[in-house]
Write an enzyme that holds these catalytic residues in place. Structure first.
Site, PDB file in Angstrom:
ATOM      1  N   HIS A 121      26.254 -31.075  48.864  1.00 50.81           N
ATOM      2  CA  HIS A 121      26.389 -30.065  49.911  1.00 50.81           C
ATOM      3  C   HIS A 121      26.134 -28.652  49.384  1.00 50.81           C
ATOM      4  CE1 HIS A 121      29.165 -27.572  52.563  1.00 50.81           C
ATOM      5  NE2 HIS A 121      28.231 -28.015  53.390  1.00 50.81           N
ATOM      6  N   ARG A 122      25.079 -28.028  49.891  1.00 50.09           N
ATOM      7  CA  ARG A 122      24.616 -26.712  49.392  1.00 50.09           C
ATOM      8  C   ARG A 122      24.333 -26.830  47.890  1.00 50.09           C
ATOM      9  NH1 ARG A 122      29.450 -23.036  52.149  1.00 50.09           N
ATOM     10  NH2 ARG A 122      29.649 -24.304  54.028  1.00 50.09           N
ATOM     11  N   GLU A 164      21.623 -30.818  50.178  1.00 46.76           N
ATOM     12  CA  GLU A 164      21.702 -30.213  51.505  1.00 46.76           C
ATOM     13  C   GLU A 164      21.510 -28.720  51.324  1.00 46.76           C
ATOM     14  OE1 GLU A 164      23.766 -28.373  55.080  1.00 46.76           O
ATOM     15  OE2 GLU A 164      24.283 -28.119  52.975  1.00 46.76           O
ATOM     16  N   ASP A 169      20.824 -24.736  53.539  1.00 49.29           N
ATOM     17  CA  ASP A 169      20.880 -24.005  54.807  1.00 49.29           C
ATOM     18  C   ASP A 169      19.733 -23.012  54.862  1.00 49.29           C
ATOM     19  OD1 ASP A 169      23.611 -24.924  55.833  1.00 49.29           O
ATOM     20  OD2 ASP A 169      24.077 -24.249  53.806  1.00 49.29           O
ATOM     21  N   HIS A 228      23.867 -19.874  53.258  1.00 49.22           N
ATOM     22  CA  HIS A 228      24.735 -20.465  54.281  1.00 49.22           C
ATOM     23  C   HIS A 228      25.231 -19.458  55.318  1.00 49.22           C
ATOM     24  CE1 HIS A 228      28.582 -21.717  56.061  1.00 49.22           C
ATOM     25  NE2 HIS A 228      27.983 -22.895  56.151  1.00 49.22           N
ATOM     26  N   GLU A 248      19.292 -27.945  56.773  1.00 41.50           N
ATOM     27  CA  GLU A 248      20.013 -27.495  57.966  1.00 41.50           C
ATOM     28  C   GLU A 248      19.447 -26.177  58.468  1.00 41.50           C
ATOM     29  OE1 GLU A 248      24.326 -26.950  57.755  1.00 41.50           O
ATOM     30  OE2 GLU A 248      24.283 -25.964  59.715  1.00 41.50           O
ATOM     31  N   LYS A 281      20.385 -23.104  60.096  1.00 44.79           N
ATOM     32  CA  LYS A 281      21.686 -22.458  60.311  1.00 44.79           C
ATOM     33  C   LYS A 281      21.552 -21.366  61.372  1.00 44.79           C
ATOM     34  CE  LYS A 281      25.181 -23.098  58.404  1.00 44.79           C
ATOM     35  NZ  LYS A 281      26.084 -24.118  58.988  1.00 44.79           N
ATOM     36  N   ASP A 332      30.685 -31.527  48.041  1.00 46.36           N
ATOM     37  CA  ASP A 332      30.455 -30.482  47.031  1.00 46.36           C
ATOM     38  C   ASP A 332      30.505 -31.091  45.626  1.00 46.36           C
ATOM     39  OD1 ASP A 332      30.626 -28.857  49.249  1.00 46.36           O
ATOM     40  OD2 ASP A 332      32.447 -27.785  48.637  1.00 46.36           O
TER      41      ASP A 332
END
Ligand code: G3P
Ligand code: CA
Length: 284
Positions: free
Chosen positions: A43-44, A70, A72, A85, A148, A150, A274
């Site tokens: 995640h990120r 992942e 953003d 993000h 994603e 955002k 994460d």
């Protein structure tokens, strides 16, 4: 012992030994029940270990053998796609401002001057806000990309730009391990129209009521329903209902190791976290 008794005894021992060997052989040859594989989605990037949405975090995710990163995507004042993000730069950069500064109010050159690493730790000083194209070029074919959009409503035309960047690199073709997702369902529909071969995902917020009617609607343009992990825990019917419609689910976001077994038990297709190492090796 009489000769007959000896014969019966040796036949019995032989029979028992034979059936033991047969049983152990059968057990050894029996294939082990296969552990179901789930995708590990950093995640990120591996943002528990490095500053989120930076090359350091994405490289770390690769080192940790995640299946996907992942990221953003937003847009600068001069229309360039950037990976960050928050819609403001204050939390994750060294911007010198008490007032919130919007990503969309800075040019790419201004955004690139900011330090996006030192907020996390001095060893990451000098990390920059990556451009979307830089991330595609660095990681395409090496790790999956969960992209994603955002708050895309802030950035008219962002879907077309993302589609063009993917097409330029032939990442719009089937089986490229590229997924585009958003909390903005209209934007997901648009991506599906622009890139029909690219899997899409709807992100749903923590308190969403995922009725059958809603899931049916999602199935018209999305391949994933990426719900908050709290929803999965609260509703054991959710994963089977999503699967029944031919979609997958990779819930977000694991930050506590104890959350993993419950998600695995629920039958999810991937885990957004994460901390990629929280997902045990046997299911990866
Ligand atoms: O992939 C799911 C997750 O990224 C959604 O939440 O706010 O961390 O972008 P957020
Ligand atoms: Ca995200």
């Amino acid at each position: 012992m009489s000769g007959l008794k000896k014969l019966v005894l040796s036949l019995l021992i032989g029979f028992l030994a034979g059936s033991f060997l047969l049983t152990s052989h059968t057990l050894a040859a029996e294939p082990q029940a296969k552990a179901r594989k789930v995708d590990v989605i950093a995640h990120r990037g591996a943002s528990g270990y490095a500053p989120e949405n930076t090359i350091a975090a994405f490289d770390k995710a690769r080192k940790m053998m995640a299946d996907y990163i992942e990221l953003d995507v937003q847009m600068s004042k001069d229309g360039k796609l950037v990976v960050i993000h928050d819609t403001t730069v204050n939390r994750t950069t060294d911007i010198d401002s008490e007032a919130p500064v919007n990503v969309k109010d800075l040019t790419l050159a201004e955004l690139r001057k900011l330090d996006a690493g030192s907020y996390f730790g001095q060893q990451f000083a000098g990390e920059r806000i990556p451009t979307f194209e830089e991330v595609l070029d660095r990681y395409k074919g090496k790790i999956g990309l969960l992209i994603e959009l955002k708050e895309p409503a802030r950035y008219p035309g962002i879907e077309e730009k993302v589609a063009a960047a993917l097409k330029k690199r032939k990442l719009d073709r089937p089986k490229r391990k590229v997924v585009v997702q958003s909390f903005d369902f209209a934007s997901v529909r648009k991506i599906h129209e622009l890139l029909p071969a690219v899997p899409t995902g709807v992100l749903t917020s923590r308190f969403s009521d995922l009725t059958d009617a809603k899931l049916n609607d999602f199935a018209g343009y999305a391949n994933y329903v990426n719900a908050h992990l709290g929803n999965v825990a609260a509703d054991p019917t959710m994963v089977p209902r999503i699967h029944k419609l031919g979609m997958k689910i990779t819930p977000w976001t694991v930050r506590n190791r104890d959350e993993v077994p419950l998600l695995l038990q629920a039958g999810v297709d991937g885990i957004v976290t994460d901390y990629p190492d929280y997902v045990p090796k046997k299911v990866r």
